[in-house]
Design a protein around this motif. Structure first.
Motif, PDB file in Angstrom:
ATOM      1  N   ALA A   1       0.833  -1.208   0.000  1.00  0.00           N
ATOM      2  CA  ALA A   1       0.000   0.000   0.000  1.00  0.00           C
ATOM      3  C   ALA A   1       0.866   1.255   0.000  1.00  0.00           C
ATOM      4  O   ALA A   1       0.554   2.237  -0.685  1.00  0.00           O
ATOM      5  CB  ALA A   1      -0.933  -0.005   1.205  1.00  0.00           C
ATOM      6  N   THR A   2       1.968   1.211   0.738  1.00  0.00           N
ATOM      7  CA  THR A   2       2.896   2.343   0.774  1.00  0.00           C
ATOM      8  C   THR A   2       3.474   2.599  -0.614  1.00  0.00           C
ATOM      9  O   THR A   2       3.543   3.743  -1.061  1.00  0.00           O
ATOM     10  CB  THR A   2       4.025   2.080   1.788  1.00  0.00           C
ATOM     11  N   MET A   3       3.857   1.533  -1.296  1.00  0.00           N
ATOM     12  CA  MET A   3       4.433   1.702  -2.635  1.00  0.00           C
ATOM     13  C   MET A   3       3.365   2.133  -3.641  1.00  0.00           C
ATOM     14  O   MET A   3       3.658   2.894  -4.563  1.00  0.00           O
ATOM     15  CB  MET A   3       5.108   0.413  -3.095  1.00  0.00           C
ATOM     16  N   ASP A   4       2.147   1.672  -3.452  1.00  0.00           N
ATOM     17  CA  ASP A   4       1.071   2.063  -4.367  1.00  0.00           C
ATOM     18  C   ASP A   4       0.793   3.563  -4.294  1.00  0.00           C
ATOM     19  O   ASP A   4       0.425   4.179  -5.292  1.00  0.00           O
ATOM     20  CB  ASP A   4      -0.200   1.262  -4.086  1.00  0.00           C
ATOM     21  N   LYS A   5       0.987   4.166  -3.118  1.00  0.00           N
ATOM     22  CA  LYS A   5       0.807   5.618  -2.989  1.00  0.00           C
ATOM     23  C   LYS A   5       1.848   6.365  -3.823  1.00  0.00           C
ATOM     24  O   LYS A   5       1.545   7.395  -4.411  1.00  0.00           O
ATOM     25  CB  LYS A   5       0.890   6.042  -1.527  1.00  0.00           C
ATOM     26  N   VAL A   6       3.058   5.844  -3.843  1.00  0.00           N
ATOM     27  CA  VAL A   6       4.113   6.476  -4.645  1.00  0.00           C
ATOM     28  C   VAL A   6       3.829   6.297  -6.127  1.00  0.00           C
ATOM     29  O   VAL A   6       4.006   7.222  -6.924  1.00  0.00           O
ATOM     30  CB  VAL A   6       5.502   5.876  -4.305  1.00  0.00           C
ATOM     31  N   LEU A   7       3.378   5.121  -6.495  1.00  0.00           N
ATOM     32  CA  LEU A   7       3.178   4.799  -7.909  1.00  0.00           C
ATOM     33  C   LEU A   7       1.837   5.294  -8.451  1.00  0.00           C
ATOM     34  O   LEU A   7       1.505   5.005  -9.604  1.00  0.00           O
ATOM     35  CB  LEU A   7       3.314   3.290  -8.116  1.00  0.00           C
ATOM     36  N   ALA A   8       1.105   6.050  -7.650  1.00  0.00           N
ATOM     37  CA  ALA A   8      -0.159   6.625  -8.118  1.00  0.00           C
ATOM     38  C   ALA A   8       0.118   7.533  -9.314  1.00  0.00           C
ATOM     39  O   ALA A   8       1.185   8.148  -9.414  1.00  0.00           O
ATOM     40  CB  ALA A   8      -0.833   7.407  -7.006  1.00  0.00           C
ATOM     41  N   GLU A   9      -0.839   7.626 -10.192  1.00  0.00           N
ATOM     42  CA  GLU A   9      -0.686   8.410 -11.423  1.00  0.00           C
ATOM     43  C   GLU A   9      -0.321   9.865 -11.144  1.00  0.00           C
ATOM     44  O   GLU A   9       0.447  10.466 -11.880  1.00  0.00           O
ATOM     45  CB  GLU A   9      -1.982   8.339 -12.238  1.00  0.00           C
ATOM     46  N   SER A  10      -0.824  10.425 -10.053  1.00  0.00           N
ATOM     47  CA  SER A  10      -0.575  11.831  -9.746  1.00  0.00           C
ATOM     48  C   SER A  10       0.733  12.070  -8.995  1.00  0.00           C
ATOM     49  O   SER A  10       1.100  13.216  -8.750  1.00  0.00           O
ATOM     50  CB  SER A  10      -1.729  12.388  -8.925  1.00  0.00           C
ATOM     51  N   VAL A  11       1.450  10.992  -8.627  1.00  0.00           N
ATOM     52  CA  VAL A  11       2.682  11.168  -7.851  1.00  0.00           C
ATOM     53  C   VAL A  11       3.898  10.818  -8.710  1.00  0.00           C
ATOM     54  O   VAL A  11       4.535  11.703  -9.272  1.00  0.00           O
ATOM     55  CB  VAL A  11       2.645  10.338  -6.550  1.00  0.00           C
ATOM     56  N   ALA A  12       4.255   9.540  -8.786  1.00  0.00           N
ATOM     57  CA  ALA A  12       5.445   9.126  -9.537  1.00  0.00           C
ATOM     58  C   ALA A  12       5.228   7.734 -10.120  1.00  0.00           C
ATOM     59  O   ALA A  12       5.850   6.761  -9.684  1.00  0.00           O
ATOM     60  CB  ALA A  12       6.677   9.148  -8.637  1.00  0.00           C
ATOM     61  N   PRO A  13       4.356   7.617 -11.111  1.00  0.00           N
ATOM     62  CA  PRO A  13       4.008   6.288 -11.624  1.00  0.00           C
ATOM     63  C   PRO A  13       5.157   5.561 -12.327  1.00  0.00           C
ATOM     64  O   PRO A  13       5.104   4.342 -12.456  1.00  0.00           O
ATOM     65  CB  PRO A  13       2.869   6.581 -12.603  1.00  0.00           C
ATOM     66  N   ASN A  14       6.190   6.265 -12.734  1.00  0.00           N
ATOM     67  CA  ASN A  14       7.288   5.635 -13.461  1.00  0.00           C
ATOM     68  C   ASN A  14       8.601   5.658 -12.690  1.00  0.00           C
ATOM     69  O   ASN A  14       9.660   5.470 -13.281  1.00  0.00           O
ATOM     70  CB  ASN A  14       7.473   6.335 -14.822  1.00  0.00           C
ATOM     71  N   ASP A  15       8.556   5.871 -11.391  1.00  0.00           N
ATOM     72  CA  ASP A  15       9.770   5.908 -10.580  1.00  0.00           C
ATOM     73  C   ASP A  15      10.410   4.516 -10.598  1.00  0.00           C
ATOM     74  O   ASP A  15       9.818   3.549 -10.118  1.00  0.00           O
ATOM     75  CB  ASP A  15       9.418   6.316  -9.151  1.00  0.00           C
ATOM     76  N   PRO A  16      11.632   4.397 -11.157  1.00  0.00           N
ATOM     77  CA  PRO A  16      12.250   3.068 -11.294  1.00  0.00           C
ATOM     78  C   PRO A  16      12.489   2.354  -9.957  1.00  0.00           C
ATOM     79  O   PRO A  16      12.260   1.149  -9.856  1.00  0.00           O
ATOM     80  CB  PRO A  16      13.579   3.342 -11.993  1.00  0.00           C
ATOM     81  N   ALA A  17      12.926   3.085  -8.942  1.00  0.00           N
ATOM     82  CA  ALA A  17      13.195   2.453  -7.645  1.00  0.00           C
ATOM     83  C   ALA A  17      11.893   1.976  -6.994  1.00  0.00           C
ATOM     84  O   ALA A  17      11.852   0.890  -6.407  1.00  0.00           O
ATOM     85  CB  ALA A  17      13.920   3.423  -6.724  1.00  0.00           C
ATOM     86  N   ALA A  18      10.853   2.769  -7.117  1.00  0.00           N
ATOM     87  CA  ALA A  18       9.562   2.378  -6.546  1.00  0.00           C
ATOM     88  C   ALA A  18       8.978   1.188  -7.302  1.00  0.00           C
ATOM     89  O   ALA A  18       8.417   0.268  -6.693  1.00  0.00           O
ATOM     90  CB  ALA A  18       8.589   3.557  -6.583  1.00  0.00           C
ATOM     91  N   LEU A  19       9.122   1.184  -8.616  1.00  0.00           N
ATOM     92  CA  LEU A  19       8.647   0.043  -9.407  1.00  0.00           C
ATOM     93  C   LEU A  19       9.405  -1.228  -9.037  1.00  0.00           C
ATOM     94  O   LEU A  19       8.816  -2.305  -8.917  1.00  0.00           O
ATOM     95  CB  LEU A  19       8.807   0.335 -10.901  1.00  0.00           C
ATOM     96  N   ALA A  20      10.719  -1.105  -8.825  1.00  0.00           N
ATOM     97  CA  ALA A  20      11.536  -2.263  -8.445  1.00  0.00           C
ATOM     98  C   ALA A  20      11.119  -2.785  -7.068  1.00  0.00           C
ATOM     99  O   ALA A  20      11.019  -4.004  -6.862  1.00  0.00           O
ATOM    100  CB  ALA A  20      13.013  -1.892  -8.456  1.00  0.00           C
ATOM    101  N   MET A  21      10.875  -1.881  -6.136  1.00  0.00           N
ATOM    102  CA  MET A  21      10.465  -2.305  -4.791  1.00  0.00           C
ATOM    103  C   MET A  21       9.109  -2.983  -4.838  1.00  0.00           C
ATOM    104  O   MET A  21       8.898  -4.003  -4.178  1.00  0.00           O
ATOM    105  CB  MET A  21      10.431  -1.088  -3.846  1.00  0.00           C
TER     106      MET A  21
END
Length: 174
Positions: free
Chosen positions: A111-131
């Motif tokens: 859920a924490t990572m999903d908040k980062v990967l939200a469309e309005s935040v950082a959906p393409n952040d490589p580190a967040a996607l990897a985590m």
């Protein structure tokens, strides 16, 4: 006739209200002051987030960075600061997600990572996607891990460290 008189009165009231109300220059100055105050407050939150992150208090850092990011206007003048807040939010969220995962709260970590990967935040952040991918990988993150099991592991680890320390000191009975 009565209707025409009402319309004329309404028009005159509008003229008087607009003449007595703040000018567009005043409104622009107020808006600029409001945004400036929001950016100042956001910078203080970023500083608090940095302190929390350095101290390893990732949940507190995530909250501070998220608050700062929300306060920074999405405008060209503040775009760089908003980007920095987003990067810090992402990094602190990754660390918080790792922390939650180690403690057996894989759902909370996701859920924490999903908040980062939200469309309005950082959906393409490589580190967040990897985590997020790591949390979904059953080899890297045990899907059967629970909070109770993680606590048991920590307790066993502490007891082993205590036993090793006693052994090193020659306290074999302990």
């Amino acid at each position: 006739r009565g209707r025409a008189a009402l319309m004329a009165a309404a028009w005159l009231a509008g003229v008087f209200i607009s003449a007595a109300g703040p000018s567009s220059a005043d409104l622009a100055q107020r808006e600029e002051a409001r945004r400036s105050a929001a950016v100042e407050e956001a910078q203080m939150l970023l500083f608090k987030g940095d302190e929390a992150y350095q101290a390893g208090r990732y949940a507190e850092a995530v909250e501070a960075y998220a608050g700062a990011r929300d306060m920074i206007p999405d405008a060209p003048l503040s775009a760089e600061l908003r980007r920095a807040a987003t990067e810090r939010f992402s990094q602190a969220s990754i660390e918080r997600s790792k922390e939650l995962s180690r403690k057996g709260d894989v759902t909370g970590a996701k859920a924490t990572m999903d908040k980062v990967l939200a469309e309005s935040v950082a959906p393409n952040d490589p580190a967040a996607l990897a985590m997020r991918a790591q949390l979904d990988d059953p080899i890297r993150t045990n899907p059967a891990l629970t909070a109770e099991h993680a606590e048991d592991i920590d307790q066993v680890r502490r007891l082993l460290y205590t036993a090793e320390g006693a052994f090193d000191l020659g306290k074999f009975d302990e």
